[in-house]
Design an enzyme around this catalytic site. Structure first.
Site, PDB file in Angstrom:
ATOM      1  N   LYS A 182     -12.265 -19.182   5.744  1.00 31.63           N
ATOM      2  CA  LYS A 182     -12.886 -18.763   7.012  1.00 31.63           C
ATOM      3  C   LYS A 182     -12.773 -17.251   7.082  1.00 31.63           C
ATOM      4  O   LYS A 182     -11.744 -16.708   7.474  1.00 31.63           O
ATOM      5  CB  LYS A 182     -12.128 -19.417   8.177  1.00 31.63           C
ATOM      6  CG  LYS A 182     -12.965 -19.661   9.435  1.00 31.63           C
ATOM      7  CD  LYS A 182     -13.577 -18.422  10.048  1.00 31.63           C
ATOM      8  CE  LYS A 182     -12.609 -17.669  10.935  1.00 31.63           C
ATOM      9  NZ  LYS A 182     -13.152 -16.363  11.369  1.00 31.63           N
ATOM     10  N   GLU A 257       0.739 -13.309   6.832  1.00 33.13           N
ATOM     11  CA  GLU A 257       0.829 -11.859   6.636  1.00 33.13           C
ATOM     12  C   GLU A 257       0.302 -11.241   7.918  1.00 33.13           C
ATOM     13  O   GLU A 257      -0.894 -11.338   8.203  1.00 33.13           O
ATOM     14  CB  GLU A 257      -0.023 -11.421   5.445  1.00 33.13           C
ATOM     15  CG  GLU A 257       0.263 -12.145   4.139  1.00 33.13           C
ATOM     16  CD  GLU A 257       1.579 -11.765   3.516  1.00 33.13           C
ATOM     17  OE1 GLU A 257       2.314 -10.943   4.109  1.00 33.13           O
ATOM     18  OE2 GLU A 257       1.899 -12.300   2.447  1.00 33.13           O
ATOM     19  N   CYS A 291      -2.783  -2.628   7.067  1.00 30.69           N
ATOM     20  CA  CYS A 291      -1.571  -3.237   7.632  1.00 30.69           C
ATOM     21  C   CYS A 291      -0.329  -2.432   7.260  1.00 30.69           C
ATOM     22  O   CYS A 291       0.628  -2.380   8.026  1.00 30.69           O
ATOM     23  CB  CYS A 291      -1.443  -4.675   7.163  1.00 30.69           C
ATOM     24  SG  CYS A 291      -1.526  -4.833   5.380  1.00 30.69           S
ATOM     25  N   GLU A 389       1.035  -1.803  17.251  1.00 35.31           N
ATOM     26  CA  GLU A 389       0.112  -1.554  16.140  1.00 35.31           C
ATOM     27  C   GLU A 389      -1.247  -1.113  16.688  1.00 35.31           C
ATOM     28  O   GLU A 389      -1.832  -1.797  17.520  1.00 35.31           O
ATOM     29  CB  GLU A 389      -0.068  -2.823  15.309  1.00 35.31           C
ATOM     30  CG  GLU A 389      -0.945  -2.593  14.103  1.00 35.31           C
ATOM     31  CD  GLU A 389      -1.212  -3.856  13.285  1.00 35.31           C
ATOM     32  OE1 GLU A 389      -1.492  -4.909  13.883  1.00 35.31           O
ATOM     33  OE2 GLU A 389      -1.150  -3.766  12.048  1.00 35.31           O
TER      34      GLU A 389
END
Ligand code: NAD
Length: 511
Positions: A182, A257, A291, A389
């Site tokens: 997906k 992750e 990331c 973040e």
């Protein structure tokens, strides 16, 4: 309308059981190019019904198809053909990726090489795979029978989409699993390349399936489907938490992750220029949408002012430009929703710290998701731009005095993905690296890793490790098989009953 890349499909469709198909419902969603935010293509919007078809196809291919039973060497051949095909399409992939994600074209190039390398690497791993065997002389042999887990659900984000998809597809397929991918809804374009690549290289039908659509519908259905054996997810921490909960009823294996807010700790004795280059690249490459970005720079007091000045000066010269321009260093952020979110952090930062570079849209780009490289100095640890973040070209710089304070600041966030340590003192480098709560630490380097190393975060940055053999471990089950070599000694219930000398009794504790 901006120049579209060549070879683009008319619309983006699902791929189920070897065929490109529209959604059962006929629904589609708009896909935008970040340069202008114009809708340039429509993609099939999958939901439960499409996921059900894709999972059924993957299940059939797993239960009845040749893929899980193939010899590793035969899979190796197909995986290497896939790698060759990916490499041959580097230019095409880069053009698509840059157009769809807003990444500078020069940084989008080379993604194909890395994606191909993932296939070659995991192909090699499975032919070199060793498993444990233990013998109890004269009595028993115990060995591990490694088996693919089954149907793997792979859910991926929009930053470097094709490369991150390869990061999951390669070990899942190498292990003999069948998959339902997906892709992220912001960036579904480059995933269309997989279809052609897999068809050309002889991957059996039904082994690879792909359903496009939103996380709340297509992604959710995949996570909750009882015939999906595991979920490998890369994305935001809050999404990961939700998926974690949704995996519980069907007790799926999970690998996560998640987000990061990684510190770069720079000591007075560091190679100043190397640390400067590396931390600029670490946060402004890939549009800051990475990331492992070194988005918090902690600098020792002795070099702090000099570092902040040099950093701000260089950041102001980072070339913001059209993603398709080969001289562009910072392109357009992926989507207007994400752009607004990043801008809101820039505004928050102005009230929390000292803005020393950037801080808004460049004058020459009145439309599209362009942002100047933005640098805040004197950022307190309580600031949102220190703690949260941002996932864009925004960096927070903070001073520290002692080693202890550096470690404490580095660890004072909920995340623990990556960290970078800059010092000429080898002992201090290792001590600090060990004390930082991060899944991966680079000493005097930016993010370069050997594919054999573990990859993953701690704390709110992830669950489980992938990378090298760990990925194969995740996509396989280690079944323990025990074989008796001699006569079986069994306590004879209902016959002679217990005898104190019965050796079999000793094994009751052998759970
Ligand atoms: P996201 O969590 O919004 O979406 C990721 C994927 O999950 C998408 O495909 C989305 O459709 C799907 N999804 C969303 N809700 C879902 C649900 N309820 N059930 C199932 N699937 C769902 O993340 P994003 O904005 O696409 O990506 C950015 C994030 O990814 C950042 O936090 C970044 O740090 C993280 N990331 C982490 C790594 C890593 O290796 N640790 C690598 C790249 C990106």
């Amino acid at each position: 309308m901006t120049q579209r890349p060549e070879g683009m499909p008319e619309r983006i469709r699902h791929y189920i059981d070897g065929r490109l198909v529209d959604s059962v419902s006929g629904e589609t969603f708009d896909v935008l190019t970040p340069e202008t935010n114009e809708v340039y293509i429509r993609a099939a919007a999958g939901d439960k019904a499409d996921v059900a078809l894709a999972v059924a196809a993957a299940r059939r291919a797993f239960d009845e198809g040749p893929w899980p039973q193939m010899k590793p060497r035969e899979r190796w051949r197909i995986l290497n053909r896939i790698a060759d095909e990916i490499e041959a399409r580097d230019a095409e992939l880069a053009a698509m990726e840059s157009y769809d994600t807003g990444l500078p074209i020069t940084q989008a190039r080379g993604q194909a090489r890395r994606a191909a390398e993932n296939f070659r690497f995991f192909a090699d791993l499975i032919v070199a795979q060793r498993d444990e065997a233990y013998k109890v002389p004269g009595m028993q042999i115990n060995y591990v029978n490694r088996k693919p887990v089954g149907v793997a659900g792979l859910i991926t984000p929009w930053n470097t989409p094709f490369m991150l998809e390869s990061w999951k597809l390669a070990p899942a397929l190498a292990s003999g699993c069948t998959v339902v991918l997906k892709p992220a809804e912001f960036t579904p374009l480059s995933a269309s390349l997989w279809v052609d690549i897999f068809e050309k290289t002889g991957l059996p039908e039904g082994v690879f399936n792909m359903v496009h659509g939103f996380g709340e519908t297509a992604g959710d259905a995949l996570v909750k489907h009882e015939d999906v054996n595991l979920i490998s997810f890369t994305g935001e921490t809050t999404t990961g938490q939700l998926i974690f909960r949704n995996c519980a009823p069907t007790l799926k294996g999970m690998s996560m992750e998640l987000g990061g807010k990684s510190p770069a700790v720079i000591f007075d004795d560091a190679d100043f220029e190397a640390a400067l280059d590396s931390t600029l690249f670490g946060v402004f490459s890939l549009n800051g949408e990475r990331c492992t970005a070194s988005s918090r720079i902690l600098v020792q007091r002795g070099i702090y002012d000099r570092f902040v000045d040099a950093y701000a000066e260089r950041a102001a010269k980072v070339k913001v430009g059209k993603p398709s321009d080969a001289t562009t260093e910072l392109g357009a952020l992926v989507h207007p929703e994400h752009y607004e979110r990043v801008l809101s952090y820039v505004e928050a930062g102005k009230a929390e710290a000292r803005l020393v570079a950037g801080g808004g849209r460049p004058d020459e780009f009145p439309e599209g998701n362009y942002l100047l490289p933005t640098v805040f100095a004197d950022v307190p640890r309580t600031a949102r731009i220190f703690q949260e973040e941002i996932f864009g070209p925004v960096v927070a710089i903070t001073a520290f005095d002692t080693v202890e304070e550096a470690i404490e600041l580095a660890n004072d966030v909920k995340y623990g993905l990556a960290a970078y340590v800059w010092t000429a003192d080898v002992r201090r480098a290792h001590r600090v690296a060990h004390a930082i709560e991060a899944g991966m630490v680079w000493i005097n380097s930016h993010n370069v890793r050997d594919l054999r190393s573990p990859f993953g975060g701690v704390k709110a940055s992830g669950l489980g490790n992938e990378g090298g053999y760990r990925s194969i471990d995740f996509y396989t089950e280690s079944q323990a098989v025990h074989v008796t070599l001699g006569d079986v000694h069994t306590t004879r219930f209902g016959a002679t009953g217990y005898s104190e000398a019965d050796p079999a009794l000793g094994h009751l504790g052998g759970k």
